[in-house]
Design a protein around this motif. Sequence first.
Motif, short mmCIF file in Angstrom:
data_model
loop_
_atom_site.label_atom_id
_atom_site.label_comp_id
_atom_site.label_asym_id
_atom_site.label_seq_id
_atom_site.Cartn_x
_atom_site.Cartn_y
_atom_site.Cartn_z
N TRP A 7 0.85 -1.19 0.00
CA TRP A 7 0.00 0.00 0.00
C TRP A 7 0.89 1.24 0.00
O TRP A 7 1.90 1.30 0.71
N TYR A 8 0.48 2.23 -0.79
CA TYR A 8 1.19 3.50 -0.87
C TYR A 8 0.22 4.65 -0.62
O TYR A 8 -0.95 4.57 -0.96
N GLN A 9 0.78 5.71 -0.10
CA GLN A 9 0.05 6.97 0.08
C GLN A 9 0.68 8.00 -0.85
O GLN A 9 1.90 8.10 -0.92
N GLN A 10 -0.16 8.77 -1.53
CA GLN A 10 0.36 9.84 -2.37
C GLN A 10 -0.41 11.13 -2.12
O GLN A 10 -1.64 11.15 -2.23
N LYS A 11 0.34 12.17 -1.82
CA LYS A 11 -0.24 13.50 -1.65
C LYS A 11 0.05 14.34 -2.89
O LYS A 11 1.02 14.05 -3.61
N PRO A 12 -0.74 15.37 -3.14
CA PRO A 12 -0.55 16.18 -4.36
C PRO A 12 0.88 16.72 -4.48
O PRO A 12 1.43 17.24 -3.51
N GLY A 13 1.47 16.53 -5.66
CA GLY A 13 2.80 17.04 -5.93
C GLY A 13 3.93 16.24 -5.30
O GLY A 13 5.08 16.67 -5.35
N GLN A 14 3.59 15.11 -4.70
CA GLN A 14 4.61 14.29 -4.05
C GLN A 14 4.69 12.90 -4.68
O GLN A 14 3.73 12.43 -5.29
N ALA A 15 5.83 12.27 -4.49
CA ALA A 15 5.98 10.88 -4.89
C ALA A 15 5.20 9.98 -3.94
O ALA A 15 4.91 10.36 -2.79
N PRO A 16 4.83 8.80 -4.39
CA PRO A 16 4.19 7.85 -3.49
C PRO A 16 5.10 7.50 -2.32
O PRO A 16 6.32 7.52 -2.44
N ARG A 17 4.47 7.17 -1.18
CA ARG A 17 5.20 6.76 0.02
C ARG A 17 4.75 5.37 0.40
O ARG A 17 3.54 5.13 0.55
N LEU A 18 5.70 4.46 0.62
CA LEU A 18 5.36 3.10 1.02
C LEU A 18 4.82 3.09 2.44
O LEU A 18 5.44 3.63 3.36
N LEU A 19 3.66 2.47 2.61
CA LEU A 19 3.06 2.33 3.93
C LEU A 19 3.19 0.91 4.47
O LEU A 19 3.59 0.69 5.60
N ILE A 20 2.78 -0.04 3.64
CA ILE A 20 2.64 -1.44 4.02
C ILE A 20 3.23 -2.31 2.93
O ILE A 20 3.01 -2.05 1.74
N TYR A 21 3.96 -3.35 3.31
CA TYR A 21 4.39 -4.37 2.35
C TYR A 21 4.12 -5.74 2.95
O TYR A 21 3.85 -5.86 4.16
N GLY A 22 4.18 -6.77 2.11
CA GLY A 22 3.85 -8.10 2.60
C GLY A 22 2.44 -8.18 3.16
O GLY A 22 2.17 -8.98 4.07
N ALA A 23 1.57 -7.33 2.67
CA ALA A 23 0.15 -7.24 3.04
C ALA A 23 -0.10 -6.66 4.42
O ALA A 23 -1.15 -6.05 4.65
N SER A 24 0.85 -6.83 5.36
CA SER A 24 0.55 -6.42 6.73
C SER A 24 1.73 -5.82 7.50
O SER A 24 1.57 -5.47 8.67
N THR A 25 2.89 -5.70 6.88
CA THR A 25 4.07 -5.17 7.57
C THR A 25 4.21 -3.67 7.32
O THR A 25 4.31 -3.25 6.17
N ARG A 26 4.21 -2.90 8.39
CA ARG A 26 4.38 -1.46 8.24
C ARG A 26 5.82 -1.13 7.83
O ARG A 26 6.78 -1.70 8.38
N ALA A 27 5.94 -0.20 6.90
CA ALA A 27 7.27 0.26 6.49
C ALA A 27 7.88 1.11 7.60
O ALA A 27 7.19 1.56 8.52
N THR A 28 9.17 1.35 7.48
CA THR A 28 9.89 2.13 8.49
C THR A 28 9.28 3.51 8.64
O THR A 28 9.04 4.22 7.66
N GLY A 29 9.00 3.88 9.89
CA GLY A 29 8.51 5.21 10.18
C GLY A 29 7.02 5.41 9.99
O GLY A 29 6.52 6.53 10.21
N ILE A 30 6.30 4.38 9.62
CA ILE A 30 4.85 4.51 9.41
C ILE A 30 4.13 4.34 10.76
O ILE A 30 4.35 3.37 11.46
N PRO A 31 3.24 5.29 11.08
CA PRO A 31 2.55 5.23 12.39
C PRO A 31 1.71 3.97 12.54
O PRO A 31 1.19 3.42 11.57
N ALA A 32 1.53 3.57 13.79
CA ALA A 32 0.79 2.34 14.10
C ALA A 32 -0.69 2.43 13.75
O ALA A 32 -1.37 1.40 13.71
N ARG A 33 -1.20 3.63 13.49
CA ARG A 33 -2.62 3.73 13.14
C ARG A 33 -2.90 3.14 11.74
O ARG A 33 -4.06 2.90 11.39
N PHE A 34 -1.84 2.90 10.96
CA PHE A 34 -1.98 2.27 9.66
C PHE A 34 -1.78 0.76 9.83
O PHE A 34 -0.78 0.32 10.38
#
Lengths: 115, 109
Positions: B35-62
């Motif tokens: 899963w990726y998050q993208q805000k206007p004018g920004q590159a996508p940011r990795l949130l989740i990989y392996g379906a359920s593993t949070r990427a580095t620095g991603i808050p626990a609310r995700f």
Amino acid sequence: EVQLVESGGGLVQPGRSLRLSCAASGFTFDDYAMHWVRQAPGKGLEWVSGISWNSGSIGYADSVKGRFTISRDNAKNSLYLQMNSLRAEDTALYYCAGGSYWAYWGQGTLVTVSS
Amino acid sequence: EIVMTQSPATLSVSPGERATLSCRASQSVSSNLAWYQQKPGQAPRLLIYGASTRATGIPARFSGSGSGTEFTLTISSLQSEDFAVYYCQQYNNWPLGITFGQGTRLEIK
């Protein structure tokens, strides 16, 4: 600090060629597969092509197969995309992405195909 | 080609509430889903990989869940900075093909 910096975009006429480059720093480039992803204006993300760490595995989206060629130079920490026979529908912001589970993305380089 | 279908296209949620985004694959991708998050004018940011593993620095609310063909991204308590477009991506078919969903726009209600 990890950086991926794309370059080489611009305005090009249909049928012409363009070569994109991506310079990587701040991580062990030759440990990871790298990819190109594009985003047409106001649209979603589209994977274009990817290459494994040693160039042994390469893949392309059907939309670019036979026209685009991906390559990398691990000695220069660089990724490339040779784009031939460009079409209007190739107009997009082209991102370089990679690292562990695609954690690293550049800011993109804009390619505009128009006469 | 594996087709990724996200729903809904747009989700309107109030700050502090929970948001649930869905992603369906046309065939099994195992847990090879990001899963990726993208805000206007920004590159996508990795949130989740392996379906359920949070990427580095991603808050626990995700959080991410699912496997096979059905996946969910849940944001437990929406913050103002979470309003963005979210994409799912399958990488199970590499190098034959990698595909993104069409995106879900998460907007403030």
